[in-house]
Design an enzyme around this catalytic site. Structure first.
Site, short mmCIF file in Angstrom:
data_model
loop_
_atom_site.label_atom_id
_atom_site.label_comp_id
_atom_site.label_asym_id
_atom_site.label_seq_id
_atom_site.Cartn_x
_atom_site.Cartn_y
_atom_site.Cartn_z
N ASP A 1 63.47 14.77 81.10
CA ASP A 1 63.07 15.55 79.97
C ASP A 1 64.53 16.33 80.10
O ASP A 1 64.25 17.10 80.72
CB ASP A 1 62.08 16.26 80.41
CG ASP A 1 62.05 17.66 78.85
OD1 ASP A 1 62.82 17.46 77.58
OD2 ASP A 1 61.10 18.31 78.50
N CYS B 1 56.02 27.08 74.73
CA CYS B 1 55.32 26.05 75.13
C CYS B 1 55.52 25.49 76.26
O CYS B 1 55.64 24.38 76.95
CB CYS B 1 56.03 25.33 74.10
SG CYS B 1 56.49 25.54 72.57
N LYS C 1 69.94 21.66 70.68
CA LYS C 1 69.77 22.96 71.62
C LYS C 1 71.55 22.62 72.40
O LYS C 1 71.92 22.97 73.26
CB LYS C 1 68.87 22.27 73.26
CG LYS C 1 67.80 22.28 73.04
CD LYS C 1 66.77 22.87 73.34
CE LYS C 1 65.36 22.51 72.94
NZ LYS C 1 64.94 23.85 72.75
N HIS D 1 57.83 21.66 79.85
CA HIS D 1 56.99 21.63 78.24
C HIS D 1 56.05 21.02 78.01
O HIS D 1 55.53 19.94 78.38
CB HIS D 1 58.74 21.52 77.74
CG HIS D 1 58.58 22.09 76.32
ND1 HIS D 1 57.72 20.94 74.97
CD2 HIS D 1 58.95 22.92 76.07
CE1 HIS D 1 58.46 21.94 74.19
NE2 HIS D 1 59.38 23.15 74.91
N GLN E 1 66.81 20.84 78.05
CA GLN E 1 67.43 21.61 78.35
C GLN E 1 68.68 21.89 79.65
O GLN E 1 69.35 22.70 80.43
CB GLN E 1 66.48 23.15 79.41
CG GLN E 1 65.80 23.28 78.41
CD GLN E 1 66.27 24.57 77.15
OE1 GLN E 1 66.82 24.19 77.21
NE2 GLN E 1 64.63 24.40 76.18
N1 C6P Z 1 62.61 24.13 74.31
C1 C6P Z 1 62.39 26.41 73.83
O1 C6P Z 1 62.03 28.03 73.28
P1 C6P Z 1 62.40 19.99 70.34
O2 C6P Z 1 61.72 20.82 70.17
O3 C6P Z 1 62.32 18.69 70.60
O4 C6P Z 1 63.68 20.34 70.12
O5 C6P Z 1 62.66 19.99 72.18
C2 C6P Z 1 61.01 20.09 73.12
C3 C6P Z 1 61.90 20.76 74.42
C4 C6P Z 1 62.17 19.72 75.61
N2 C6P Z 1 61.78 20.37 76.35
C5 C6P Z 1 61.98 21.70 76.97
C6 C6P Z 1 62.07 21.47 78.15
C7 C6P Z 1 62.42 21.71 75.89
O6 C6P Z 1 63.35 23.66 76.83
C8 C6P Z 1 61.97 22.07 74.97
C9 C6P Z 1 61.92 23.31 73.95
C10 C6P Z 1 62.72 25.58 73.06
O7 C6P Z 1 61.98 26.76 75.30
C11 C6P Z 1 61.44 25.83 71.95
S1 C6P Z 1 59.71 26.03 72.41
#
Ligand code: C6P
Length: 420
Positions: A199, A363, A225, A122, A202
């Protein structure tokens, strides 16, 4: 499978009507809905206990501080951190990943050092390293993805060497749903003398996570999430690393002593929590974790994999569909394209039926290029979805595409020209 109707725990499903139809929410990889218990915890905190933390000698502030620190302990036990002091509260996974890139990377990376990422990252685990590599001269390398949408550990092996200082990889891909073998990746990184970051944006919401078993040095997660509020996230870090790292942000709360031209810092995790933190967010995250623990993370994972497998089979019949999901090690994330229909149109078609999915690059633009697409449509399932949601998705897709396609194909002018 989770047998209980968990939708009842989430007020939005009883309230929001999309185009007059009940909400079928299939965008939980972007953010999850919030159970009543979390909403109530936020209300309760603001109604009864609101005060700043770690600053007041009065009872209300003491209670707010205890609630905040109990939330830290809850996050620690949820991911099996040895100690609560290894948990730094942040705004989200993005901030957690940036914290490490800046606070560790700026002081520990030098010209020619290497950071290994992967083809599936991401942007939140790419862009911070782009910035830090510009500042330090560090070089970025990548674990390649094989044609079955999994990371090729041979390419990690080939990249690892004496210059490798950090390996930072996504646990579960937000596009493919692939569960990466992070324990093995961390072991390989450590054997090469590098640190390892995961990371977990997910993974923490969707499966049991044990940071000590994984063996990572850093692990990032986002509260929103995993049924929690927006604006709260966490970084797990081995405490000895936090002790050696410089702060990320400066200000109140993170200091020990301040003089006009210099300062020294509080012990971790406070060294990394400058300014008034998101106290209510932490309280809400604690309630979210309690909710998830009641359901059981293994149940959550099994439920989502079953839905993902079911959806993959069910959608395979849709004319012109291409599904991007590994044969094994997939989760409840289904990315797909449909020949002749733009992913944004797919999203609009489904929205007309009250179905919320995401369409775009998610992203993960470098991954999109590897897949040779601009964007995909993505349905992502969570504990409140069931097979009827999958059926609704498949039916709406079939119906919508049937209406959309002939309109596109039957260009009358072309028919006339072709006839000549
Ligand atoms: N992915 C998706 O719709 P934040 O925005 O900081 O809470 O999470 C960022 C992030 C980092 N790593 C991974 C693997 C992610 O999937 C995400 C967030 C969302 O897939 C928003 S782009």
């Amino acid at each position: 499978m989770i047998q209980r109707d968990t939708k009842k725990d989430f007020p939005i499903f009883g309230k929001w009507k999309s185009k007059g139809k009940p909400l079928i929410y299939l965008d939980s990889a972007a953010t999850t809905q919030k159970p009543q218990e979390v909403i109530a915890a936020l209300d309760e905190y603001y109604e009864n206990y609101n005060a700043n933390v770690h600053r007041g000698a009065y009872e209300l502030s003491q209670i707010a501080t205890d609630m905040y620190e109990e939330a830290r302990a809850k996050v620690a036990s949820f991911i099996n951190s040895a100690r609560p002091e290894s948990i730094v509260f942040t705004r989200n996974a993005t901030e957690s990943l940036n914290l490490v890139a800046y606070a560790w990377g700026l002081n520990n990376l030098h010209e020619g050092d290497e950071v290994i990422l992967s083809d599936m990252e991401h942007h939140s685990n790419l862009v911070p390293w782009h910035i830090i590599s510009r500042h330090t001269g560090a070089v970025l390398k990548f674990i390649r993805m094989s044609s079955d949408y999994r990371l090729d550990l041979q390419s990690l092996k080939d990249n690892l060497g004496p210059k490798t200082k950090m390996v930072s990889v996504v646990h579960v891909s937000n596009v493919l749903g692939t569960i990466n073998p992070v324990k093995e990746i961390c072991r390989m990184a450590h054997e090469a003398g590098a640190l390892a970051m995961v990371d977990g944006a997910q993974s923490a919401p969707h499966m049991p996570v044990d940071v000590r078993d994984i063996g990572c040095d850093f692990y990032a997660l986002s509260g929103h999430k995993m049924c929690g509020p927006t604006g709260i996230g966490a970084l797990y870090a081995k405490h000895e690393l936090l002790e050696k790292m410089d702060p990320f942000l400066g200000g109140g709360e993170m200091i020990n002593e301040v003089f006009p031209t210099t300062s020294n810092y509080a012990r971790p995790p406070y060294k990394f929590e400058a300014g008034t933190p998101n106290i209510a967010g932490a309280v809400g995250l604690k309630a979210a974790i309690s909710y998830l623990e009641k359901i059981g993370m293994q149940n959550v994972e099994d439920h989502e994999i079953e839905l993902g497998d079911y959806a993959e089979k069910r959608l395979a019949d849709v004319d012109g569909i291409r599904i991007f999901r590994p044969e094994t090690t997939g989760t409840g994330v289904i990315s797909f394209t449909v020949e002749g229909v733009h992913p944004h149109d797919i999203s609009t078609i489904l929205d007309a039926e009250g179905i919320a999915i995401r369409a775009g690059h998610h992203c993960a633009q470098p991954l999109m290029r590897k897949l040779q697409v601009q964007s995909t449509a993505r349905a992502s399932f969570y504990l409140y979805n069931d097979k009827s949601d999958v059926e609704a998705l498949a039916a709406a897709l079939e119906k919508g595409i049937a209406i959309f396609r002939p309109k596109k194909k039957a260009a009358p002018e072309q028919t006339v020209r072709d006839a000549r």
